[in-house]
Design a protein around this motif. Structure first.
Motif, PDB file in Angstrom:
ATOM      1  N   ILE A 171      67.887  77.750  92.067  1.00 25.81           N
ATOM      2  CA  ILE A 171      67.544  77.483  93.551  1.00 25.81           C
ATOM      3  C   ILE A 171      66.494  76.233  93.317  1.00 25.81           C
ATOM      4  O   ILE A 171      66.437  75.205  93.988  1.00 25.81           O
ATOM      5  CB  ILE A 171      66.941  78.274  94.378  1.00 25.81           C
ATOM      6  N   ARG A 172      65.356  76.396  92.571  1.00 24.15           N
ATOM      7  CA  ARG A 172      64.438  75.302  92.167  1.00 24.15           C
ATOM      8  C   ARG A 172      64.968  74.132  91.529  1.00 24.15           C
ATOM      9  O   ARG A 172      64.793  73.025  92.045  1.00 24.15           O
ATOM     10  CB  ARG A 172      63.594  75.814  91.129  1.00 24.15           C
ATOM     11  N   GLY A 173      66.178  74.207  90.843  1.00 22.80           N
ATOM     12  CA  GLY A 173      67.004  72.917  90.284  1.00 22.80           C
ATOM     13  C   GLY A 173      67.676  72.333  91.274  1.00 22.80           C
ATOM     14  O   GLY A 173      67.617  71.038  91.508  1.00 22.80           O
ATOM     15  N   ILE A 174      68.115  73.126  92.480  1.00 21.30           N
ATOM     16  CA  ILE A 174      68.753  72.312  93.405  1.00 21.30           C
ATOM     17  C   ILE A 174      67.685  71.614  94.430  1.00 21.30           C
ATOM     18  O   ILE A 174      68.000  70.462  94.907  1.00 21.30           O
ATOM     19  CB  ILE A 174      69.584  73.323  94.371  1.00 21.30           C
ATOM     20  N   GLY A 175      66.481  72.358  94.660  1.00 21.13           N
ATOM     21  CA  GLY A 175      65.447  71.516  95.402  1.00 21.13           C
ATOM     22  C   GLY A 175      65.024  70.225  94.739  1.00 21.13           C
ATOM     23  O   GLY A 175      64.622  69.388  95.357  1.00 21.13           O
ATOM     24  N   GLU A 176      64.902  70.386  93.483  1.00 21.84           N
ATOM     25  CA  GLU A 176      64.469  69.137  92.770  1.00 21.84           C
ATOM     26  C   GLU A 176      65.153  67.971  92.629  1.00 21.84           C
ATOM     27  O   GLU A 176      64.956  66.596  92.416  1.00 21.84           O
ATOM     28  CB  GLU A 176      63.974  69.586  91.209  1.00 21.84           C
ATOM     29  N   THR A 177      66.543  68.129  92.890  1.00 30.76           N
ATOM     30  CA  THR A 177      67.725  67.083  92.787  1.00 30.76           C
ATOM     31  C   THR A 177      67.382  65.898  93.230  1.00 30.76           C
ATOM     32  O   THR A 177      67.505  64.693  92.657  1.00 30.76           O
ATOM     33  CB  THR A 177      69.176  67.722  93.423  1.00 30.76           C
ATOM     34  N   PRO A 178      67.003  65.810  94.671  1.00 32.17           N
ATOM     35  CA  PRO A 178      66.780  64.663  95.452  1.00 32.17           C
ATOM     36  C   PRO A 178      65.738  63.605  95.105  1.00 32.17           C
ATOM     37  O   PRO A 178      65.371  62.618  95.346  1.00 32.17           O
ATOM     38  CB  PRO A 178      66.760  64.801  96.756  1.00 32.17           C
ATOM     39  N   ILE A 179      64.714  64.606  94.264  1.00 33.57           N
ATOM     40  CA  ILE A 179      63.363  63.862  94.280  1.00 33.57           C
ATOM     41  C   ILE A 179      63.513  62.584  93.249  1.00 33.57           C
ATOM     42  O   ILE A 179      62.985  61.505  93.488  1.00 33.57           O
ATOM     43  CB  ILE A 179      62.340  64.639  93.669  1.00 33.57           C
ATOM     44  N   MET A 180      63.762  62.461  92.160  1.00 33.61           N
ATOM     45  CA  MET A 180      63.855  61.565  91.132  1.00 33.61           C
ATOM     46  C   MET A 180      64.831  60.423  91.516  1.00 33.61           C
ATOM     47  O   MET A 180      64.566  59.273  91.738  1.00 33.61           O
ATOM     48  CB  MET A 180      64.281  62.106  89.754  1.00 33.61           C
ATOM     49  N   PRO A 181      66.131  60.669  91.771  1.00 28.19           N
ATOM     50  CA  PRO A 181      67.010  59.472  92.096  1.00 28.19           C
ATOM     51  C   PRO A 181      66.643  58.804  93.512  1.00 28.19           C
ATOM     52  O   PRO A 181      66.722  57.705  93.527  1.00 28.19           O
ATOM     53  CB  PRO A 181      68.704  60.263  92.113  1.00 28.19           C
ATOM     54  N   LEU A 182      66.319  59.614  94.358  1.00 30.73           N
ATOM     55  CA  LEU A 182      66.103  59.185  95.813  1.00 30.73           C
ATOM     56  C   LEU A 182      64.831  58.399  95.653  1.00 30.73           C
ATOM     57  O   LEU A 182      64.671  57.364  96.522  1.00 30.73           O
ATOM     58  CB  LEU A 182      66.135  60.002  96.646  1.00 30.73           C
ATOM     59  N   GLY A 183      63.738  59.035  95.166  1.00 39.35           N
ATOM     60  CA  GLY A 183      62.364  58.344  95.073  1.00 39.35           C
ATOM     61  C   GLY A 183      62.515  57.211  94.546  1.00 39.35           C
ATOM     62  O   GLY A 183      61.809  56.132  94.814  1.00 39.35           O
ATOM     63  N   ILE A 184      62.838  56.968  93.045  1.00 38.60           N
ATOM     64  CA  ILE A 184      62.921  55.836  92.293  1.00 38.60           C
ATOM     65  C   ILE A 184      63.765  54.668  92.839  1.00 38.60           C
ATOM     66  O   ILE A 184      63.387  53.556  93.014  1.00 38.60           O
ATOM     67  CB  ILE A 184      63.623  56.253  91.030  1.00 38.60           C
ATOM     68  N   SER A 185      64.908  55.001  93.754  1.00 38.04           N
ATOM     69  CA  SER A 185      65.903  54.225  94.383  1.00 38.04           C
ATOM     70  C   SER A 185      65.133  53.414  95.520  1.00 38.04           C
ATOM     71  O   SER A 185      64.994  52.352  95.831  1.00 38.04           O
ATOM     72  CB  SER A 185      67.134  54.503  94.716  1.00 38.04           C
ATOM     73  N   TYR A 186      64.215  54.264  96.290  1.00 36.54           N
ATOM     74  CA  TYR A 186      63.299  53.907  97.229  1.00 36.54           C
ATOM     75  C   TYR A 186      62.417  52.929  96.861  1.00 36.54           C
ATOM     76  O   TYR A 186      62.346  51.868  97.585  1.00 36.54           O
ATOM     77  CB  TYR A 186      62.848  54.992  98.036  1.00 36.54           C
ATOM     78  N   ILE A 187      61.720  53.331  95.948  1.00 31.03           N
ATOM     79  CA  ILE A 187      60.546  52.366  95.424  1.00 31.03           C
ATOM     80  C   ILE A 187      61.462  50.908  94.859  1.00 31.03           C
ATOM     81  O   ILE A 187      60.881  49.893  95.085  1.00 31.03           O
ATOM     82  CB  ILE A 187      59.939  52.898  94.135  1.00 31.03           C
ATOM     83  N   GLU A 188      62.431  51.098  94.129  1.00 34.98           N
ATOM     84  CA  GLU A 188      63.012  49.906  93.782  1.00 34.98           C
ATOM     85  C   GLU A 188      63.596  48.992  94.858  1.00 34.98           C
ATOM     86  O   GLU A 188      63.660  47.677  94.857  1.00 34.98           O
ATOM     87  CB  GLU A 188      64.272  50.286  92.873  1.00 34.98           C
ATOM     88  N   ASP A 189      64.023  49.653  95.830  1.00 40.54           N
ATOM     89  CA  ASP A 189      64.717  48.916  96.840  1.00 40.54           C
ATOM     90  C   ASP A 189      63.534  48.156  97.915  1.00 40.54           C
ATOM     91  O   ASP A 189      63.734  47.071  98.180  1.00 40.54           O
ATOM     92  CB  ASP A 189      65.491  49.850  98.074  1.00 40.54           C
ATOM     93  N   PHE A 190      62.551  48.674  98.035  1.00 37.76           N
ATOM     94  CA  PHE A 190      61.554  48.060  98.881  1.00 37.76           C
ATOM     95  C   PHE A 190      60.193  47.477  98.208  1.00 37.76           C
ATOM     96  O   PHE A 190      59.314  47.064  99.013  1.00 37.76           O
ATOM     97  CB  PHE A 190      61.096  49.069 100.097  1.00 37.76           C
TER      98      PHE A 190
END
Length: 668
Positions: A167-186
């Motif tokens: 469950i901890r792994g499921i919760g961690e899923t969006p943090i890295m790809p979405l966080g990095i892509s958000y920074i890269e986009d803006f």
């Protein structure tokens, strides 16, 4: 005109502050997720002893985190960019908190921890039934009571830890790809490496806090408050000791939930950093709305397969994934089992081992990430330059790594296991010769691990096997006398616990830690340039999916299998297994430190060495081909140059107009 400029400046500052707020929030999320991850890794030996399970099973529990990631990583990486990224990250943090809470539950559902011992903790010590009793009968033996054996099923409580980790792994899923892509986009392209450096710094601060918490918890007895610790016959250096592993998971749960709060107030999108023209902002918003309408018409999955095909046909990207898989296999093994290695090879307690890792390894890694990001920003490093920097710095660190093979400590001298009762080193492959002439008539249990240190410098599996006939004192201060197997002039005696490895081994450990400081700094210095190669080798519209696919591959081919097969290899070096009430094998008590060293250092060396073949291939490819990000950057630079020339032309027209007006006034 002044009011318009003021409005533009206010708009720019507001957007900038939101980006900085997201940067702070995602850094905190990295702190919380790595806090939980580092704490889990540090508690593996405690979990192994609490549930009396082999290292391979502990490796599976550790790898279950990656299983949770796999369930969602690809879809979150692709579809996440179409949804509200900050809110998805916030929900992920809450789910991580739930997983951490679930991991702590077994402590509250199980009975008190009982370690194997020939010495009764609460019983009548005056009976001396745990000592050498010639022509007597030893009272300690594995129970045959079926009801007692049923209680052993409670060791299946490790399933809670397994599910909680998933469950901890499921919760961690969006943090890295979405966080990095958000920074890269803006973020500005030149600021992106620095921002990612800050985020990766958060990924180091988290483990620093996590290791400090783990060091504290490992030094506190698991059932403190429920038992009288003065009656304990073991110390934190004993391989039967279990720390308060459950307490840290409760702390991690609270931190993860608190970290989620800021993400629920952040916007879905932001203007590109540095964009000062409101008209441009409105134009971008309009284009975004039109894009959304088009996507709704054709369906949200339209680009998924073409993007996947493009990524799979990208040679630099695929070679980078191969490098990452090989390197991750090496580092997952080294990080997961480093506390156990320091315990077994250098004789440190779990608490001390975790503390040393935090003090010596994490600060140089943190500094390396920041310096790497600053170098990328200040010198405007290109992709090819970044690839060379990452490759050659990593290679230098890899060559330094081989010095670790010279930093050797001998096996602990345990009579009947690693040495004979005369103190002579014996062949470990022959098998254990537990009994000798000096204890043959003592009727000692031959499987129970309750070590004592004799005043001859040798350790013995128990006071009985040392031939000790009398004892004095209680708890950890107990002293055994008249030990027939201890060959010393005068009165032979022993105390509880294994003998220390000695001052020479402590000095070798210092050399090992100093080398790890240098290696950690050099490798982390190469991390940001290497990561920028990954981000720049794929098209901007494929970036989020590319980061997610990269994470997916490293988890499938490294994160999950590595702890399992490495744990099985570590188990193969075990010299003596613990014994449960029903006579079954428990956790390992002592390892062959020589073979353990070959596996712990040798296997990662082989894996990392093979990763430099695709690394050199990437350098060759980059010499001949330009990457998508470089083409996009070139177009942006050309547009900037044309805009600059246009502005210069306007300024010249205005200046000439002013000059003509002045000349006219002069003539008049």
């Amino acid at each position: 005109m002044g009011e318009t400029e003021k409005r533009i400046e206010t708009h720019r500052i507001r957007c900038l502050s939101k980006l900085k707020m997201f940067l702070l929030a995602i850094t905190c999320a990295y702190v919380s997720k790595t806090l939980s991850g580092s704490y889990m890794n540090s508690m593996l030996t405690q979990i192994e002893r609490q549930f009396n399970i082999p290292t391979s099973l502990v490796g599976f529990i550790n790898g279950s985190f990656e299983i949770g990631n796999l369930l969602l990583i690809i879809f979150v990486s692709y579809f996440g960019t179409k949804l509200h990224r900050p809110i998805m990250i916030g929900v992920g943090c809450v789910v991580m908190g739930l997983g951490c809470f679930l991991q702590s539950l077994p402590h509250f559902l199980m009975d008190r921890y009982e370690y194997e011992s020939t010495v009764s903790v609460s019983g009548n010590l005056s009976s001396n039934s745990f000592l050498c009793m010639e022509n007597g009968t030893q009272t300690f033996k594995p129970t045959e009571d079926p009801s007692e054996c049923v209680k052993e099923v409670k060791s299946l409580m490790w399933v809670y830890v397994l599910v909680g980790n998933i469950i901890r792994g499921i919760g961690e899923t969006p943090i890295m790809p979405l966080g990095i892509s958000y920074i890269e986009d803006f973020a500005k392209s030149e600021n992106s490496p620095l921002y990612i450096g800050f985020i990766e710094t958060g990924a180091i601060i988290g483990p620093l806090i996590g290791l400090s918490l783990a060091s504290f918890c490992a030094n506190v007895y698991v059932d403190t408050g429920s038992v009288n610790t003065d009656d304990l016959t073991i110390t934190p250096t004993d391989t039967r000791w279990v720390g308060a592993w459950w307490f840290g998971f409760l702390v991690c749960a609270g931190v993860n939930v608190l970290t989620a709060i800021p993400f629920f107030v952040l916007p879905k999108t932001l203007p590109k950093e540095g964009l000062e023209d409101i008209a441009e902002t409105v134009k971008n918003d309009k284009e975004e709305k039109q894009s959304k309408v088009r996507k709704k018409r054709v369906g949200i999955t339209k680009d998924f397969l073409p993007f996947m095909k493009s990524l799979l046909c990208n040679p630099v990207y695929m070679l980078f994934i191969l490098i990452s898989v090989l390197q991750f296999n090496a580092f997952v093994n080294m990080i997961s089992f480093m506390p156990k290695y320091l315990e077994q090879h250098y004789g440190k307690s779990a608490s001390d081992a975790i503390f040393l890792i935090g003090i010596y390894n994490l600060p140089p890694i943190c500094i390396g990430y920041i310096v790497g990001g600053l170098i990328m920003k200040k010198f405007k490093i290109t992709v090819i330059q970044a690839a060379h920097i990452g490759c050659w710095l990593s290679l230098i660190e890899y060559l330094l790594y081989f010095l670790c093979f010279l930093m050797i400590c001998d096996n602990s001298s345990v009579a009947g296991i690693t040495t004979s009762y005369e103190g002579v080193q014996q062949d470990l492959h022959v098998g254990n010769v537990i009994l000798a002439d000096c204890n043959m008539d003592c009727n000692c249990p031959a499987k129970i691990w309750d070590p004592v240190c004799g005043n001859d410098g040798l350790s013995y599996m128990s006071a009985c096997l040392a031939g000790c006939e009398t004892s004095s004192g209680t708890g950890i201060n107990m002293v055994f006398q008249n030990c027939s197997c201890i060959q010393t002039p005068g009165n032979s005696s022993a105390v509880l616990g294994l003998c220390d490895k000695g001052q020479d081994c402590s000095m070798i450990l210092q050399y090992f830690l100093i080398l790890s400081v240098v290696s950690s700094f050099i490798y982390s210095l190469s991390a940001i340039p290497g990561y920028m190669v990954l981000l720049r080798c794929i098209k901007p519209e494929e970036k989020s999916l590319g980061v997610g696919l990269h994470a997916f591959c490293t988890r499938v081919l490294a994160g999950i299998p590595a702890p399992i097969y490495f744990g099985a290899l570590v188990d193969s070096t075990c010299l003596h297994w613990g014994t449960l009430k029903c006579g079954e094998s428990g956790a390992c008590r002592i390892y062959d430190s020589t073979n353990f060293r070959y596996i712990y250092l040798g296997l990662p060396a082989a894996l990392r060495g093979s990763s430099y073949i695709p690394a050199f291939l990437i350098l060759l490819i980059l010499r001949k081909h330009r990457l998508p990000e470089e083409n996009a950057s070139s177009e942006t630079m050309l547009e900037a140059k044309f805009t600059e020339k246009e502005n210069e032309g306007k300024e010249m027209d205005q200046n000439s107009k002013v000059l003509n007006d002045d000349e006219l006034k002069t003539k008049l």
